[in-house]
Design an enzyme around this catalytic site. Sequence first.
Site, PDB file in Angstrom:
ATOM      1  N   SER A  15       0.830  -1.219   0.000  1.00 22.31           N
ATOM      2  CA  SER A  15       0.000   0.000   0.000  1.00 22.31           C
ATOM      3  C   SER A  15       0.862   1.265   0.000  1.00 22.31           C
ATOM      4  O   SER A  15       0.509   2.257  -0.650  1.00 22.31           O
ATOM      5  CB  SER A  15      -0.993   0.009   1.168  1.00 22.31           C
ATOM      6  OG  SER A  15      -0.337   0.096   2.398  1.00 22.31           O
ATOM      7  N   ASN A  16       1.998   1.247   0.715  1.00 19.96           N
ATOM      8  CA  ASN A  16       2.897   2.416   0.665  1.00 19.96           C
ATOM      9  C   ASN A  16       3.511   2.554  -0.722  1.00 19.96           C
ATOM     10  O   ASN A  16       3.665   3.662  -1.237  1.00 19.96           O
ATOM     11  CB  ASN A  16       3.994   2.305   1.724  1.00 19.96           C
ATOM     12  CG  ASN A  16       3.510   2.735   3.092  1.00 19.96           C
ATOM     13  OD1 ASN A  16       3.395   3.928   3.376  1.00 19.96           O
ATOM     14  ND2 ASN A  16       3.184   1.767   3.940  1.00 19.96           N
ATOM     15  N   ARG A  75      22.563 -14.009   2.749  1.00 21.01           N
ATOM     16  CA  ARG A  75      22.144 -12.601   2.564  1.00 21.01           C
ATOM     17  C   ARG A  75      23.034 -11.876   1.565  1.00 21.01           C
ATOM     18  O   ARG A  75      22.570 -11.093   0.748  1.00 21.01           O
ATOM     19  CB  ARG A  75      22.226 -11.842   3.892  1.00 21.01           C
ATOM     20  CG  ARG A  75      21.089 -12.100   4.798  1.00 21.01           C
ATOM     21  CD  ARG A  75      21.092 -11.164   6.001  1.00 21.01           C
ATOM     22  NE  ARG A  75      20.227 -11.707   7.020  1.00 21.01           N
ATOM     23  CZ  ARG A  75      18.900 -11.680   6.975  1.00 21.01           C
ATOM     24  NH1 ARG A  75      18.281 -11.094   5.986  1.00 21.01           N
ATOM     25  NH2 ARG A  75      18.185 -12.229   7.933  1.00 21.01           N
ATOM     26  N   MET A 100      10.838  -6.742   3.662  1.00 24.69           N
ATOM     27  CA  MET A 100      11.083  -7.458   4.907  1.00 24.69           C
ATOM     28  C   MET A 100      12.401  -8.234   4.891  1.00 24.69           C
ATOM     29  O   MET A 100      12.447  -9.404   5.260  1.00 24.69           O
ATOM     30  CB  MET A 100       9.901  -8.415   5.192  1.00 24.69           C
ATOM     31  CG  MET A 100       8.551  -7.728   5.214  1.00 24.69           C
ATOM     32  SD  MET A 100       8.477  -6.335   6.363  1.00 24.69           S
ATOM     33  CE  MET A 100       8.252  -7.205   7.893  1.00 24.69           C
ATOM     34  N   ARG A 101      13.460  -7.583   4.450  1.00 23.70           N
ATOM     35  CA  ARG A 101      14.787  -8.213   4.456  1.00 23.70           C
ATOM     36  C   ARG A 101      15.780  -7.247   5.097  1.00 23.70           C
ATOM     37  O   ARG A 101      15.739  -6.045   4.812  1.00 23.70           O
ATOM     38  CB  ARG A 101      15.289  -8.464   3.020  1.00 23.70           C
ATOM     39  CG  ARG A 101      14.444  -9.347   2.180  1.00 23.70           C
ATOM     40  CD  ARG A 101      14.603 -10.798   2.505  1.00 23.70           C
ATOM     41  NE  ARG A 101      15.981 -11.257   2.433  1.00 23.70           N
ATOM     42  CZ  ARG A 101      16.391 -12.406   2.959  1.00 23.70           C
ATOM     43  NH1 ARG A 101      15.562 -13.187   3.599  1.00 23.70           N
ATOM     44  NH2 ARG A 101      17.658 -12.767   2.844  1.00 23.70           N
ATOM     45  N   ASN A 115      13.864   4.103   4.319  1.00 21.30           N
ATOM     46  CA  ASN A 115      12.844   3.135   4.753  1.00 21.30           C
ATOM     47  C   ASN A 115      11.808   3.838   5.618  1.00 21.30           C
ATOM     48  O   ASN A 115      12.092   4.872   6.222  1.00 21.30           O
ATOM     49  CB  ASN A 115      13.512   2.034   5.584  1.00 21.30           C
ATOM     50  CG  ASN A 115      12.547   0.951   6.018  1.00 21.30           C
ATOM     51  OD1 ASN A 115      11.654   0.545   5.256  1.00 21.30           O
ATOM     52  ND2 ASN A 115      12.683   0.481   7.246  1.00 21.30           N
ATOM     53  N   HIS A 117       9.182   3.140   8.893  1.00 17.98           N
ATOM     54  CA  HIS A 117       8.953   2.201   9.995  1.00 17.98           C
ATOM     55  C   HIS A 117       7.803   2.735  10.852  1.00 17.98           C
ATOM     56  O   HIS A 117       7.805   3.904  11.226  1.00 17.98           O
ATOM     57  CB  HIS A 117      10.232   2.056  10.829  1.00 17.98           C
ATOM     58  CG  HIS A 117      10.095   1.037  11.904  1.00 17.98           C
ATOM     59  ND1 HIS A 117      10.116  -0.310  11.649  1.00 17.98           N
ATOM     60  CD2 HIS A 117       9.863   1.159  13.240  1.00 17.98           C
ATOM     61  CE1 HIS A 117       9.929  -0.976  12.788  1.00 17.98           C
ATOM     62  NE2 HIS A 117       9.774  -0.101  13.767  1.00 17.98           N
ATOM     63  N   SER A 144       8.299   6.705  11.423  1.00 17.96           N
ATOM     64  CA  SER A 144       9.632   7.275  11.177  1.00 17.96           C
ATOM     65  C   SER A 144      10.071   6.931   9.764  1.00 17.96           C
ATOM     66  O   SER A 144       9.885   5.800   9.306  1.00 17.96           O
ATOM     67  CB  SER A 144      10.666   6.673  12.131  1.00 17.96           C
ATOM     68  OG  SER A 144      10.250   6.782  13.469  1.00 17.96           O
ATOM     69  N   LEU A 152      19.285  -2.974  11.655  1.00 14.21           N
ATOM     70  CA  LEU A 152      17.832  -3.020  11.448  1.00 14.21           C
ATOM     71  C   LEU A 152      17.165  -1.793  12.073  1.00 14.21           C
ATOM     72  O   LEU A 152      17.308  -1.537  13.267  1.00 14.21           O
ATOM     73  CB  LEU A 152      17.260  -4.300  12.074  1.00 14.21           C
ATOM     74  CG  LEU A 152      15.737  -4.449  11.991  1.00 14.21           C
ATOM     75  CD1 LEU A 152      15.278  -4.642  10.567  1.00 14.21           C
ATOM     76  CD2 LEU A 152      15.266  -5.583  12.867  1.00 14.21           C
ATOM     77  N   ASP A 153      16.445  -1.039  11.235  1.00 10.85           N
ATOM     78  CA  ASP A 153      15.710   0.167  11.662  1.00 10.85           C
ATOM     79  C   ASP A 153      16.612   1.141  12.423  1.00 10.85           C
ATOM     80  O   ASP A 153      16.167   1.825  13.359  1.00 10.85           O
ATOM     81  CB  ASP A 153      14.489  -0.213  12.534  1.00 10.85           C
ATOM     82  CG  ASP A 153      13.550  -1.159  11.807  1.00 10.85           C
ATOM     83  OD1 ASP A 153      13.401  -1.015  10.578  1.00 10.85           O
ATOM     84  OD2 ASP A 153      12.976  -2.048  12.453  1.00 10.85           O
TER      85      ASP A 153
HETATM   86  C1  GRF Z   1       4.233  -0.524   6.744  1.00  8.40           C
HETATM   87  O1  GRF Z   1       3.591  -0.412   7.995  1.00  8.40           O
HETATM   88  C2  GRF Z   1       5.650  -0.048   6.804  1.00  8.40           C
HETATM   89  O2  GRF Z   1       5.846   0.976   7.730  1.00  8.40           O
HETATM   90  C3  GRF Z   1       6.398  -1.282   7.276  1.00  8.40           C
HETATM   91  O3  GRF Z   1       5.756  -2.347   6.622  1.00  8.40           O
HETATM   92  C4  GRF Z   1       4.397  -2.003   6.361  1.00  8.40           C
HETATM   93  C5  GRF Z   1       4.170  -2.240   4.895  1.00  8.40           C
HETATM   94  O4  GRF Z   1       2.820  -2.083   4.532  1.00  8.40           O
HETATM   95  N1  GRF Z   1       7.801  -1.169   6.997  1.00  8.40           N
HETATM   96  P1  GRF Z   1       2.451  -1.983   2.987  1.00  8.40           P
HETATM   97  O5  GRF Z   1       3.056  -3.198   2.309  1.00  8.40           O
HETATM   98  O6  GRF Z   1       3.038  -0.718   2.470  1.00  8.40           O
HETATM   99  O7  GRF Z   1       0.955  -1.987   2.912  1.00  8.40           O
END
Ligand code: GRF
Length: 203
Positions: A15-16, A75, A100-101, A115, A117, A144, A152-153
């Site tokens: 969605s982002n 990795r 998610m890596r 990124n 978060h 953020s 990580l983050d």
């Molecule tokens: C979001 O909450 C983003 O902050 C996190 O993973 C989620 C991804 O959601 N890193 P989408 O795939 O963008 O819907």
Amino acid sequence: MRKINLVILFSGNGSNMQNIIQSFHNKEFVQDSKKNVITNITSCVSNNPDAYGVFRCRELGIKCEILPHKDFKNREEFDKALLGLVQRYSPDLVILAGFMRILTPVFTSQIKCINIHPSLLPQHKGANAIKDTYDSDDEQGGVSVHWVNDVLDGGEIILQDSIPKISGESFESFEKRIHSLEYSLYPQAILQVLNLTSVIKNG
Ligand code: GRF
């Protein structure tokens, strides 16, 4: 007009990613208060062939490369392939949107990358940030946007914003408010990083 190339990496829902495509694909901005530029999403990349975001790309007419991490023995090997793939699109910026890596320096040392978060970092790092915030005694949740390094983050924060927690609110409602904040904050952070402002057209 100069083109600004953006590549988006994702793993799931997307969605982002969709929000960024709709905000930045084939759009005109002013850069550094002087020259007009066109931003383009040159490709998206998913490490998960079954991600819903792959379907979103198809619907939006945006190229989507699939690079399954399962095809690589570690990795570093995956990151080397990812680096080669991403560099083919000459990105000015790589945007992680639910990717998610954990990336190693093989990738992060070569690529300018940001990124998003869903917490007020440095609080609640990791994959369950929204639930962890919801379950905590914190009075606020937030989002953020940060630079990506191999922690990580953990990279330097670019932009952050918060929402108050509401007593008695369901997790689903809180999560929805966090996602809404993401959809406004991530485009703002991208504008800031690239030093872009909107084009005001007269007449
Ligand atoms: C979001 O909450 C983003 O902050 C996190 O993973 C989620 C991804 O959601 N890193 P989408 O795939 O963008 O819907």
